[in-house]
Motif scaffolding. Structure first.
Motif, mmCIF file in Angstrom:
data_model
loop_
_atom_site.group_PDB
_atom_site.id
_atom_site.type_symbol
_atom_site.label_atom_id
_atom_site.label_comp_id
_atom_site.label_asym_id
_atom_site.label_seq_id
_atom_site.Cartn_x
_atom_site.Cartn_y
_atom_site.Cartn_z
ATOM 1 N N GLN A 59 28.651 52.102 39.870
ATOM 2 C CA GLN A 59 28.996 51.819 38.473
ATOM 3 C C GLN A 59 29.716 53.002 37.830
ATOM 4 O O GLN A 59 30.528 52.830 36.929
ATOM 5 N N ASP A 60 29.451 54.224 38.330
ATOM 6 C CA ASP A 60 30.057 55.400 37.706
ATOM 7 C C ASP A 60 31.549 55.513 37.985
ATOM 8 O O ASP A 60 32.276 56.185 37.255
ATOM 9 N N ASN A 61 32.033 54.863 39.078
ATOM 10 C CA ASN A 61 33.464 54.990 39.410
ATOM 11 C C ASN A 61 34.234 53.692 39.206
ATOM 12 O O ASN A 61 35.316 53.509 39.755
ATOM 13 N N ALA A 62 33.681 52.778 38.407
ATOM 14 C CA ALA A 62 34.345 51.485 38.190
ATOM 15 C C ALA A 62 35.740 51.673 37.613
ATOM 16 O O ALA A 62 36.679 50.950 37.970
ATOM 17 N N ASP A 63 35.904 52.656 36.720
ATOM 18 C CA ASP A 63 37.240 52.882 36.144
ATOM 19 C C ASP A 63 38.208 53.411 37.193
ATOM 20 O O ASP A 63 39.377 53.015 37.230
ATOM 21 N N LEU A 64 37.733 54.278 38.080
ATOM 22 C CA LEU A 64 38.606 54.823 39.120
ATOM 23 C C LEU A 64 39.057 53.728 40.082
ATOM 24 O O LEU A 64 40.143 53.802 40.663
ATOM 25 N N ARG A 65 38.244 52.692 40.227
ATOM 26 C CA ARG A 65 38.579 51.593 41.145
ATOM 27 C C ARG A 65 39.491 50.553 40.511
ATOM 28 O O ARG A 65 40.309 49.936 41.206
ATOM 29 N N LEU A 66 39.350 50.334 39.195
ATOM 30 C CA LEU A 66 39.939 49.122 38.615
ATOM 31 C C LEU A 66 40.864 49.318 37.419
ATOM 32 O O LEU A 66 41.558 48.380 37.023
ATOM 33 N N THR A 67 40.895 50.502 36.832
ATOM 34 C CA THR A 67 41.692 50.665 35.610
ATOM 35 C C THR A 67 43.187 50.557 35.873
ATOM 36 O O THR A 67 43.939 50.056 35.022
ATOM 37 N N ASP A 68 43.654 51.013 37.030
ATOM 38 C CA ASP A 68 45.074 50.827 37.372
ATOM 39 C C ASP A 68 45.443 49.346 37.292
ATOM 40 O O ASP A 68 46.477 48.969 36.732
ATOM 41 N N LEU A 69 44.574 48.508 37.852
ATOM 42 C CA LEU A 69 44.820 47.072 37.867
ATOM 43 C C LEU A 69 44.766 46.498 36.451
ATOM 44 O O LEU A 69 45.609 45.672 36.066
ATOM 45 N N GLY A 70 43.784 46.935 35.672
ATOM 46 C CA GLY A 70 43.676 46.460 34.294
ATOM 47 C C GLY A 70 44.913 46.791 33.480
ATOM 48 O O GLY A 70 45.373 45.993 32.660
ATOM 49 N N HIS A 71 45.491 47.961 33.727
ATOM 50 C CA HIS A 71 46.718 48.364 33.022
ATOM 51 C C HIS A 71 47.894 47.518 33.483
ATOM 52 O O HIS A 71 48.722 47.087 32.665
ATOM 53 N N GLU A 72 47.970 47.265 34.781
ATOM 54 C CA GLU A 72 49.059 46.439 35.317
ATOM 55 C C GLU A 72 49.005 45.029 34.737
ATOM 56 O O GLU A 72 50.037 44.442 34.391
ATOM 57 N N ILE A 73 47.812 44.493 34.583
ATOM 58 C CA ILE A 73 47.640 43.141 34.036
ATOM 59 C C ILE A 73 48.033 43.100 32.563
ATOM 60 O O ILE A 73 48.524 42.086 32.066
ATOM 61 N N GLY A 74 47.808 44.210 31.869
ATOM 62 C CA GLY A 74 48.137 44.259 30.449
ATOM 63 C C GLY A 74 46.929 44.290 29.545
ATOM 64 O O GLY A 74 47.055 44.121 28.320
ATOM 65 N N LEU A 75 45.733 44.524 30.106
ATOM 66 C CA LEU A 75 44.504 44.540 29.311
ATOM 67 C C LEU A 75 44.044 45.955 28.977
ATOM 68 O O LEU A 75 43.110 46.128 28.196
ATOM 69 N N ILE A 76 44.663 46.951 29.578
ATOM 70 C CA ILE A 76 44.352 48.353 29.288
ATOM 71 C C ILE A 76 45.567 48.954 28.570
ATOM 72 O O ILE A 76 46.678 48.927 29.108
ATOM 73 N N SER A 77 45.343 49.494 27.397
ATOM 74 C CA SER A 77 46.457 50.041 26.604
ATOM 75 C C SER A 77 47.029 51.287 27.271
ATOM 76 O O SER A 77 46.365 51.954 28.075
ATOM 77 N N ASP A 78 48.254 51.622 26.902
ATOM 78 C CA ASP A 78 48.893 52.829 27.449
ATOM 79 C C ASP A 78 48.107 54.079 27.068
ATOM 80 O O ASP A 78 47.950 55.002 27.883
ATOM 81 N N GLU A 79 47.601 54.107 25.844
ATOM 82 C CA GLU A 79 46.836 55.273 25.385
ATOM 83 C C GLU A 79 45.577 55.468 26.227
ATOM 84 O O GLU A 79 45.272 56.576 26.677
ATOM 85 N N ARG A 80 44.839 54.360 26.441
ATOM 86 C CA ARG A 80 43.633 54.458 27.269
ATOM 87 C C ARG A 80 43.994 54.844 28.699
ATOM 88 O O ARG A 80 43.289 55.627 29.337
ATOM 89 N N TYR A 81 45.095 54.305 29.188
ATOM 90 C CA TYR A 81 45.484 54.573 30.577
ATOM 91 C C TYR A 81 45.852 56.047 30.768
ATOM 92 O O TYR A 81 45.514 56.653 31.792
#
Length: 664
Positions: free
Chosen positions: A476-498
């Motif tokens: 659970q501690d590395n969920a962002d390291l695994r999935l945030t790239d994908l969330g940004h590509e999809i359009g659900l993660i803002s540029d600022e957060r990314y």
């Protein structure tokens, strides 16, 4: 019913529970014009059973939802009343965050979010019909079908023949007769389809909390070729806090150091006063009351037809199946900050009202308990997820998706995860983009969906850490390291957060590399440091990373002998991005380096099997030496690759070998 109201949207979501909310928000945030239907605005993100989010393995799902850009983690961070990290005494793979929620506030905040999201319309109405149309067929299918039909039949007859026509969803129709056209429809009906709540001889044909059941949609699904089945779940009584003697119970506190569910939040920003939970136990008197009245339980009398959850049994189930146990845990949990209702965790039941009073009052601290809401079981219609692709789209109906308890799962977190993925895939299909499938080595969400659509689930499915083969990688501690790239590509993660995420990742990688390359010798200062920390002294030089691998040492501890650290700490980049989360990542990645590398090798083998695609038009009856059961299962599920085929119940390793030879 005459109703000429017609509206057109890109997507329709049926049901505004945890699955529906995530699906609708994902669609709207992707710019898809979306309408979501609910039987009652009071049921938006409602928590009809336990008043908490997360827990063992479920906490992993929530953090993955957040890493992809979903809402559940943010919402519980706004509304928690107690937060606790479970399994701290074990390894990081099974650490799981759990938070008690203020139920009313959780619903309120999610509703506020949805009502203020562009491209999203909330509508209180009961959907009664899915509009499905048989469309054109390919030339080969037309020729084959036309040969089988009489010469008088023409193309339109072939198109309307359900055995040859391709089905596509066109929208939905409500109970009032209004029509809403759409390119995609997601079914997230939870436990509302033909629901009935039962305790003793009392049967109420309602959904949870007395809300209206959805009574028409099941017939529409079956007419569209989607059979339904009955599952069952249950909930315990809610008891007035003023009637409880807490002096006879063990107080359960939250963590002093809060860990947020959402990677966008810092602990200091969401820290607040926490409310205690309490622990007590059943006893032989409790069990005797249950045994003496077991014939009055609809669960044992046959009045309940649906299959219940194996891993969340009723108290009567526990007493009868685990007769050797002389007590069971009972957790007394507040339902919110401004209510006296207390949830009696561990004692869900469908026993009659008088038996419930006797049973609860036999528990220490509950001798004078006053019931606010009776415990009850709830039966509902759902589907077999074997009818779905990994995208959660129906195999036989283009544009129709299903998510949550409708798919035979249980739990808010499992529902939210499926809703998010169904929303993402429906949105990408509308946008003409490739749909997203998370595999078992990427996320718990991948494990959850793969299990549902591949394995035959005969009871409500619950996520557990033991179901994930690669759980050391899927922490659970590395969920962002695994999935945030994908969330940004999809359009659900803002540029600022990314950008913030990329800075965090860069710091972690830079520090791990630096620590691996920074050597310390067996000099007097180093030996003294090691002796002070009860650590074995050095015989030859070692890297700082090698020292951090020792159980008694960590990243913070070795700063004393890390000559570069003082300089690095003065750098703006380090100051801006160092945090407890970053330090935890550095420690875990270094300490478990050997195990992580071994698991990544296992993933490489897994990927090879997943990469061996199976032709969509394969006829398994042509594959010689396949066992009959394997043929039946493979023909039914139609796996996309060898990896998925190997996980189908009833398909043996020998069958996979035969299939591989055939494909070569």
């Amino acid at each position: 019913m005459n109703n000429n109201l017609e509206e057109t949207y890109d997507a329709v979501v049926i049901g505004a529970g945890h699955a529906g909310c995530e699906a609708a928000l994902a669609l709207a945030r992707m710019g898809i014009e979306t309408i979501i239907f609910t039987v009652s605005m009071d049921s938006v993100a409602m928590m009809p059973c336990n008043p908490n989010i997360g827990g063992s393995s479920k906490g992993h799902l929530v953090r993955e939802i957040d890493a992809l850009g979903g809402e559940m983690g943010k919402n519980i961070d706004k509304t928690y009343i107690q937060s606790k990290m479970l399994n701290r005494s074990k390894g990081p793979a099974v650490h799981s965050l759990r938070a008690q929620a203020d139920k009313v506030e959780y619903t309120k905040q999610m509703r506020i979010t949805m009502q203020n999201t562009e491209h999203l319309t909330l509508r209180q109405a009961e959907v009664a019909e899915i509009i499905v149309e048989n469309i054109g067929v390919s030339e080969n299918e037309y020729v084959q079908a036309n040969n089988e039909l009489s010469t008088d039949n023409n193309l339109s007859a072939v198109k309307n023949n359900s055995s040859t026509g391709k089905k596509i969803v066109r929208g939905v129709r409500t109970k009032s007769g209004a029509t809403y056209y759409a390119k995609a429809v997601i079914i997230c009906t939870g436990v509302y389809l033909n629901a009935r709540c039962i305790y003793g001889d009392v049967v109420n044909h309602t959904g949870p909390n007395g809300l209206s059941a959805a009574t028409f949609l099941s017939d529409s699904l079956e007419k569209s070729g989607i059979p339904v089945r009955r599952f069952k779940t249950g909930t315990p009584a809610r008891i007035d806090k003023r009637s409880i003697d807490f002096s006879k119970m063990e107080e359960q506190f939250g963590d002093e150091d809060i860990t947020p569910f959402s990677f966008t939040n810092r602990a200091e920003d969401i820290k607040r006063d926490q409310i205690s939970c309490w622990l007590t136990y059943t006893n032989e008197t409790t069990h005797e009351i249950i045994r003496n009245n077991i014939d009055r339980s609809p669960l044992f009398s046959g009045a309940i037809e649906g299959t219940g959850p194996r891993y969340c049994p009723s108290i009567e189930d526990k007493v009868m199946k685990f007769a050797d146990k002389n007590r069971h845990q009972v957790f007394i949990e507040p339902e919110g900050e401004f209510t006296n209702e207390m949830y009696i965790g561990g004692m869900s039941s469908s026993l009659p009202e008088d038996v419930q009073y006797a049973m609860y009052r036999s528990v220490p601290g509950l001798e004078n308990a006053k019931i606010v809401r009776n415990a009850y079981a709830i039966e509902y219609d759902c589907i077999s997820a074997l009818m779905l692709n990994h995208t959660l789209e129906f195999k036989d109906i283009d544009g129709l998706y299903s998510a949550g308890q409708m798919n035979g799962s249980s739990g808010y977190e499992e529902a939210g995860a499926q809703g998010l993925m169904a929303g993402i895939n429906a949105g990408r299909k509308i946008q003409g983009k490739e749909e997203i499938v998370l595999d078992r080595s990427q996320a718990y969400i991948g494990v959850l969906i793969d299990d549902l659509v591949t394995k035959e689930t005969r009871e409500p499915y619950r996520m557990m850490t033991s179901r994930a083969e690669y759980r050391l990688l899927l922490r659970q501690d590395n969920a962002d390291l695994r999935l945030t790239d994908l969330g940004h590509e999809i359009g659900l993660i803002s540029d600022e957060r990314y950008e913030k995420f990329c800075s965090k990742r860069k710091l972690i990688n830079n520090e791990i590399n630096r620590l691996s390359e920074t050597m310390v010798g067996a000099n007097k200062k180093i030996q003294h440091f090691l002796e002070e920390h009860n650590s074995t002294t050095l015989k030859t030089a070692a890297s700082l990373a090698d020292l951090i691998k020792r159980p008694e040492l960590d990243y913070i501890c070795v700063e004393e002998i890390d000559n570069e650290r003082a300089l690095i700490k003065e750098e703006a980049f380090y100051k801006e991005n160092i945090s407890k989360e970053v330090i935890d990542q550095i420690n875990i990645e270094i300490k478990y380096d050997g195990y992580i590398k071994r698991q990544r090798m296992q993933v490489d083998h897994f990927k090879k099997l997943e990469g061996k695609r199976i032709p969509k038009d394969i006829n398994y009856d042509d594959v010689k030496n396949l066992r009959k059961e394997a043929r039946q299962k493979l023909n039914e599920i139609r796996p996309e690759n060898i990896g998925q085929a190997s996980r189908i119940s009833g398909v043996s390793p020998a069958d996979i070998s035969v299939l591989l030879i055939y494909l070569k």
